[in-house]
Design a protein around this motif. Structure first.
Motif, PDB file in Angstrom:
ATOM      1  N   TYR A 196      -9.262 -10.669  10.356  1.00  0.00           N
ATOM      2  CA  TYR A 196      -9.766 -10.998   8.930  1.00  0.00           C
ATOM      3  C   TYR A 196      -9.691  -9.694   8.060  1.00  0.00           C
ATOM      4  CZ  TYR A 196     -11.969 -15.638   8.823  1.00  0.00           C
ATOM      5  OH  TYR A 196     -12.161 -16.936   8.976  1.00  0.00           O
ATOM      6  N   ILE A 197     -10.337  -8.551   8.565  1.00  0.00           N
ATOM      7  CA  ILE A 197     -10.478  -7.257   8.016  1.00  0.00           C
ATOM      8  C   ILE A 197      -9.119  -6.815   7.612  1.00  0.00           C
ATOM      9  CG2 ILE A 197     -11.201  -4.990   7.927  1.00  0.00           C
ATOM     10  CD1 ILE A 197     -13.450  -5.855   9.853  1.00  0.00           C
ATOM     11  N   THR A 198      -7.990  -6.775   8.451  1.00  0.00           N
ATOM     12  CA  THR A 198      -6.653  -6.204   8.566  1.00  0.00           C
ATOM     13  C   THR A 198      -5.937  -7.081   7.443  1.00  0.00           C
ATOM     14  OG1 THR A 198      -6.809  -5.618  10.618  1.00  0.00           O
ATOM     15  CG2 THR A 198      -4.674  -5.461   9.766  1.00  0.00           C
ATOM     16  N   SER A 199      -6.109  -8.361   7.564  1.00  0.00           N
ATOM     17  CA  SER A 199      -5.158  -9.675   6.801  1.00  0.00           C
ATOM     18  C   SER A 199      -5.609  -9.270   5.390  1.00  0.00           C
ATOM     19  CB  SER A 199      -5.493 -10.590   7.123  1.00  0.00           C
ATOM     20  OG  SER A 199      -4.908 -10.774   8.424  1.00  0.00           O
ATOM     21  N   ASP A 200      -6.915  -9.153   5.215  1.00  0.00           N
ATOM     22  CA  ASP A 200      -7.676  -9.292   3.721  1.00  0.00           C
ATOM     23  C   ASP A 200      -7.447  -7.874   3.061  1.00  0.00           C
ATOM     24  OD1 ASP A 200      -8.103 -11.828   4.160  1.00  0.00           O
ATOM     25  OD2 ASP A 200     -10.415 -11.632   4.148  1.00  0.00           O
ATOM     26  N   LYS A 216       4.273 -15.289   7.653  1.00  0.00           N
ATOM     27  CA  LYS A 216       4.159 -16.374   6.704  1.00  0.00           C
ATOM     28  C   LYS A 216       2.877 -16.121   6.044  1.00  0.00           C
ATOM     29  CE  LYS A 216       7.088 -19.914   9.374  1.00  0.00           C
ATOM     30  NZ  LYS A 216       6.833 -21.178   9.765  1.00  0.00           N
ATOM     31  N   ALA A 217       1.852 -15.805   6.634  1.00  0.00           N
ATOM     32  CA  ALA A 217       0.400 -15.684   6.100  1.00  0.00           C
ATOM     33  C   ALA A 217       0.589 -14.485   5.167  1.00  0.00           C
ATOM     34  CB  ALA A 217      -0.538 -15.717   7.168  1.00  0.00           C
ATOM     35  N   PHE A 218       1.318 -13.401   5.598  1.00  0.00           N
ATOM     36  CA  PHE A 218       1.305 -12.138   4.750  1.00  0.00           C
ATOM     37  C   PHE A 218       2.103 -12.416   3.491  1.00  0.00           C
ATOM     38  CE2 PHE A 218      -0.291  -8.657   7.444  1.00  0.00           C
ATOM     39  CZ  PHE A 218      -1.513  -9.181   7.853  1.00  0.00           C
ATOM     40  N   THR A 219       3.221 -13.184   3.684  1.00  0.00           N
ATOM     41  CA  THR A 219       3.747 -13.522   2.466  1.00  0.00           C
ATOM     42  C   THR A 219       2.973 -14.258   1.440  1.00  0.00           C
ATOM     43  OG1 THR A 219       6.162 -13.522   3.849  1.00  0.00           O
ATOM     44  CG2 THR A 219       5.958 -14.654   1.807  1.00  0.00           C
ATOM     45  N   ASP A 248       7.261  -5.953  -2.038  1.00  0.00           N
ATOM     46  CA  ASP A 248       7.988  -7.305  -1.452  1.00  0.00           C
ATOM     47  C   ASP A 248       7.953  -7.372  -0.125  1.00  0.00           C
ATOM     48  OD1 ASP A 248       8.115  -7.739  -4.294  1.00  0.00           O
ATOM     49  OD2 ASP A 248      10.051  -6.817  -4.359  1.00  0.00           O
ATOM     50  N   GLN A 249       9.237  -7.796   0.474  1.00  0.00           N
ATOM     51  CA  GLN A 249       8.973  -7.942   1.880  1.00  0.00           C
ATOM     52  C   GLN A 249       9.116  -6.684   2.752  1.00  0.00           C
ATOM     53  OE1 GLN A 249       9.359 -10.695   4.021  1.00  0.00           O
ATOM     54  NE2 GLN A 249       8.699 -11.621   2.229  1.00  0.00           N
ATOM     55  N   ALA A 250       9.371  -5.595   2.088  1.00  0.00           N
ATOM     56  CA  ALA A 250       9.200  -4.195   2.848  1.00  0.00           C
ATOM     57  C   ALA A 250       7.829  -3.936   3.330  1.00  0.00           C
ATOM     58  CB  ALA A 250       9.905  -3.026   1.973  1.00  0.00           C
ATOM     59  N   ALA A 251       6.950  -4.425   2.142  1.00  0.00           N
ATOM     60  CA  ALA A 251       5.389  -4.131   2.653  1.00  0.00           C
ATOM     61  C   ALA A 251       5.124  -5.263   3.645  1.00  0.00           C
ATOM     62  CB  ALA A 251       4.862  -4.520   1.313  1.00  0.00           C
ATOM     63  N   VAL A 252       5.427  -6.538   3.395  1.00  0.00           N
ATOM     64  CA  VAL A 252       4.897  -7.714   4.317  1.00  0.00           C
ATOM     65  C   VAL A 252       5.421  -7.281   5.992  1.00  0.00           C
ATOM     66  CG1 VAL A 252       5.404  -9.976   4.918  1.00  0.00           C
ATOM     67  CG2 VAL A 252       5.049  -9.354   2.533  1.00  0.00           C
ATOM     68  N   GLN A 253       6.574  -6.796   5.915  1.00  0.00           N
ATOM     69  CA  GLN A 253       7.271  -6.675   7.223  1.00  0.00           C
ATOM     70  C   GLN A 253       6.493  -5.315   8.019  1.00  0.00           C
ATOM     71  OE1 GLN A 253       9.553  -8.141   8.826  1.00  0.00           O
ATOM     72  NE2 GLN A 253      10.458  -9.412   7.596  1.00  0.00           N
ATOM     73  N   HIS A 254       6.139  -4.370   7.092  1.00  0.00           N
ATOM     74  CA  HIS A 254       5.711  -3.023   7.644  1.00  0.00           C
ATOM     75  C   HIS A 254       4.227  -3.685   8.364  1.00  0.00           C
ATOM     76  CE1 HIS A 254       4.362   0.902   8.207  1.00  0.00           C
ATOM     77  NE2 HIS A 254       3.319   0.782   7.711  1.00  0.00           N
ATOM     78  N   TYR A 255       3.465  -4.379   7.609  1.00  0.00           N
ATOM     79  CA  TYR A 255       2.035  -4.525   7.882  1.00  0.00           C
ATOM     80  C   TYR A 255       2.101  -5.937   9.114  1.00  0.00           C
ATOM     81  CZ  TYR A 255       0.097  -1.458   4.571  1.00  0.00           C
ATOM     82  OH  TYR A 255      -0.203  -0.186   4.218  1.00  0.00           O
ATOM     83  N   VAL A 256       2.944  -6.765   9.136  1.00  0.00           N
ATOM     84  CA  VAL A 256       3.338  -7.629  10.002  1.00  0.00           C
ATOM     85  C   VAL A 256       3.312  -6.937  11.456  1.00  0.00           C
ATOM     86  CG1 VAL A 256       4.939  -9.265  10.727  1.00  0.00           C
ATOM     87  CG2 VAL A 256       4.149  -9.517   8.586  1.00  0.00           C
ATOM     88  N   GLN A 257       4.097  -5.983  11.451  1.00  0.00           N
ATOM     89  CA  GLN A 257       4.499  -5.168  12.487  1.00  0.00           C
ATOM     90  C   GLN A 257       3.263  -4.570  13.177  1.00  0.00           C
ATOM     91  OE1 GLN A 257       7.655  -4.828  14.157  1.00  0.00           O
ATOM     92  NE2 GLN A 257       6.275  -4.241  15.882  1.00  0.00           N
ATOM     93  N   LEU A 258       2.445  -3.705  12.179  1.00  0.00           N
ATOM     94  CA  LEU A 258       1.181  -3.187  12.389  1.00  0.00           C
ATOM     95  C   LEU A 258       0.161  -4.376  13.210  1.00  0.00           C
ATOM     96  CD1 LEU A 258       0.212  -1.102   9.749  1.00  0.00           C
ATOM     97  CD2 LEU A 258       1.091  -0.422  11.783  1.00  0.00           C
TER      98      LEU A 258
END
Length: 205
Positions: A156-160, A86-89, A174-184
């Motif tokens: 913080y660093i990773t999220s920003d 939700k945050a990364f979206t 879009d969601q492909a980007a969000v999903q990839h980094y959420v997994q990381l």
């Protein structure tokens, strides 16, 4: 939708597509079919528009974080991962801010002031969240407090700054980007999980 809402929606779309250096308030006024003067009645310049959009971003994150801290989580890693998503979206929605963050805070110093002023509050929220997951038996109890504190900084660093990394290295949309980094991010928490937490982490795979 009010005129101000239309202006901000158009500005967000244009800034995400082309950046704040290319898009002027004249471009935005033309996009929504109003005069340059009419737009300036609401927002005098690009700096005011950027600040208004940062304020929207902050408000959406405040709402999410308040909900996360106030609502008891289900005893699984799924809930934790869902909140990251939700945050990364939200971050992706306002991606121009993160893609040009250094230049933006130099251009609009108030954003830097507001960003830094949120540190203590966000740290408190994350600390409460981590404590709750320790109580649920998802996160380990044998990790020093300083490590949890430093983990918040790493978060913080990773999220920003995952968005610039994606822009340069992967180019996911879009969601492909969000999903990839959420997994990381989810994988980053693996060493902090209990056996119970690892079982629920595996359910996410």
């Amino acid at each position: 939708m009010t005129t101000k809402e239309k202006i901000l929606a158009a500005a967000l779309e244009q800034y995400n597509a082309k950046g704040t250096d290319v898009i002027t308030i004249r471009h935005i006024a033309k996009e929504i079919g109003i005069s340059h003067g009419n737009l300036q009645y609401h927002y005098k310049n690009t700096e005011e528009l950027i600040l208004a959009l940062f304020t929207q971003l902050s408000a959406e994150m405040d709402l999410l974080m308040t909900s996360v801290v106030a609502t008891p989580a289900a005893p699984s890693f799924h809930n934790f991962r869902d909140n990251i998503q939700k945050a990364f979206t939200i971050f992706y929605k306002y991606r121009f801010i993160f893609l040009h963050f250094v230049a933006i805070v130099q251009r609009v110093p108030e954003i830097k002031t507001r960003y830094n002023s949120m540190d203590d509050f966000r740290e408190q929220q994350f600390s409460q969240m981590f404590a709750h997951y320790r109580e649920l038996g998802i996160f380990r109890n044998d990790i020093p407090a300083q490590i949890w504190k430093e983990l918040i900084t790493l978060l913080y660093i990773t999220s920003d700054f995952w968005l610039p990394h994606n822009e340069i290295k992967l180019g996911l949309k879009d969601q492909a980007a969000v999903q990839h980094y959420v997994q990381l991010i989810s994988n980053m928490f693996y060493p902090y999980l209990t056996e119970k937490g690892i079982i629920t982490w595996r359910e996410e795979k």
